[in-house]
Design a protein around this motif. Structure first.
Motif, short mmCIF file in Angstrom:
data_model
loop_
_atom_site.label_atom_id
_atom_site.label_comp_id
_atom_site.label_asym_id
_atom_site.label_seq_id
_atom_site.Cartn_x
_atom_site.Cartn_y
_atom_site.Cartn_z
N GLY A 252 0.80 -1.21 0.00
CA GLY A 252 0.00 0.00 0.00
C GLY A 252 0.84 1.26 0.00
N ALA A 253 0.16 2.41 -0.16
CA ALA A 253 0.85 3.69 -0.17
C ALA A 253 1.53 3.98 1.16
N ASP A 254 1.06 3.36 2.25
CA ASP A 254 1.66 3.54 3.57
C ASP A 254 2.90 2.68 3.78
N GLY A 255 3.26 1.87 2.76
CA GLY A 255 4.44 1.03 2.85
C GLY A 255 4.20 -0.29 3.55
N LEU A 256 2.96 -0.53 4.00
CA LEU A 256 2.64 -1.77 4.71
C LEU A 256 2.22 -2.86 3.73
N LEU A 257 2.63 -4.06 4.05
CA LEU A 257 2.38 -5.20 3.17
C LEU A 257 1.17 -5.99 3.66
N ARG A 315 -1.12 -8.94 7.45
CA ARG A 315 -2.03 -7.83 7.64
C ARG A 315 -1.26 -6.65 8.21
N ASP A 316 -1.16 -5.60 7.41
CA ASP A 316 -0.42 -4.40 7.82
C ASP A 316 0.99 -4.75 8.30
#
Length: 334
Positions: A252-257, A315-316
């Motif tokens: 995601g744009a937040d860098g979390l996978l 998750r995140d």
């Protein structure tokens, strides 16, 4: 047919052949001159931008069917703050098929960057081939092969491998996607440990623009739905342990996978490769944790080997096997 007539036909045929040979020779030398001038312009352009593209002792050869630009020892490539030095470099293309380009590099290679240890690489063979689409101003396919190589940084012991392959292409199923395949064989991170072989094959959605140097589509996807990578197959083998996995990852744009990986594990009862070297204090803990996770996992196979199957949920950035948390992947940022 008279002897005079046959002689005349022979002379006409020879004249035609001679004209073709002369015409082709002129065409080749004109093409070689253009390529040589373009190579010189690229060097000047790079220098004007503060970069380095120095083809040492450059000369063009390959007559009659190839155009080869050969660079000798002392060839440099780089941008401000970094430099790559090669022992030699050859770029070749067929005169009648300029969209197919082959590049071969001679070792050793030295890479230096400000604030980082110097990297040295060596190999027996390293070549790259690419297929271009001039209409789209894009690379359609890129293939890299390196045989019997080694890499070391800062004078540390080298990491060696028998073969490394990289294949990238525009997906034939989805023209907006990019297929990627990577394989490394007999990878030895240090002496006196089991070698490892690994492979990865998958598709990066919205990644085809990278082949044209245009990442906007991928960046747009990253900011909206996320950058999605479909793992068709991933394998790892070292000693008695063998892994096979497939799934989907979303960055995601937040860098979390986020994503799900289905994995089959064989030979885990013999220990986890490299744990005794990398983190000996955690070797027993990791081995016990893995055995407990797989104890009640359903049976599976990897080829003809008995294995256990687990599903990893991400998750995140937090990785879980069922309800059991395993570890956390930190945010991935450029």
């Amino acid at each position: 047919m008279s002897r005079v007539s046959r002689t005349l036909r022979y002379k006409v045929l020879m004249a035609v052949v001679l004209c073709v040979v002369i015409g082709w020779s002129v065409l080749w030398f004109v093409a070689a001159t253009i390529v040589d001038r373009q190579a010189e312009k690229m060097e000047h352009l790079a220098a004007s931008q503060g970069a380095t593209a120095e083809c040492a002792d450059r000369h063009v050869t390959g007559f009659p069917f190839r155009i080869e630009v050969r660079c000798q020892a002392g060839t440099h490539l780089g941008v401000p703050g970094s430099d790559v030095e090669l022992e030699g470099l050859t770029v070749a293309a067929l005169v009648y098929r300029p969209s197919r380009i082959i590049l071969e590099a001679q070792s050793p290679l030295r890479f230096a960057a400000a604030g980082a240890p110097e990297v040295a690489a060596d190999w027996d063979l390293a070549h790259l081939s690419t297929r271009l689409d001039f209409a789209k101003e894009s690379v359609e396919r890129l293939d890299v092969e390196i045989v019997d190589g080694s890499v070391s940084a800062g004078g540390a012991l080298p990491v060696t491998f028998s073969e490394f392959d990289l294949n990238v292409r525009r997906s034939p199923v989805d023209p907006n996607a990019m297929d990627l395949a990577v394989r490394a064989q007999n990878l030895a991170p240090q002496p006196d440990v089991d070698t490892a072989s690994l492979a990865l094959r998958g598709t990066l959605q919205d990644g085809a623009g990278l082949l044209a140097g245009n990442p906007q589509a991928l960046l747009g996807a990253l900011l909206t739905k996320g950058a999605v990578f479909d793992i068709e197959a991933a394998t790892f083998e070292s000693g008695d342990m063998q892994l096979a996995a497939a799934g989907k990852l979303n960055l995601g744009a937040d860098g979390l996978l986020n994503g799900t990986i289905d994995m089959a594990v064989a030979g885990h009862d013999q220990g986890v490769p490299y744990m005794a070297v990398l983190a000996p204090q955690a070797e027993q803990t990791v081995s016990t944790l893995l055995s407990n996770i797989l104890a009640f996992a359903p049976a599976a196979t990897i080829g003809d080997r008995a294995a256990k199957k687990i599903s990893l949920q991400i998750r995140d950035g937090q990785v879980r096997a069922g309800i059991l948390p395993l570890f956390t992947i930190p945010p991935i940022r450029p």
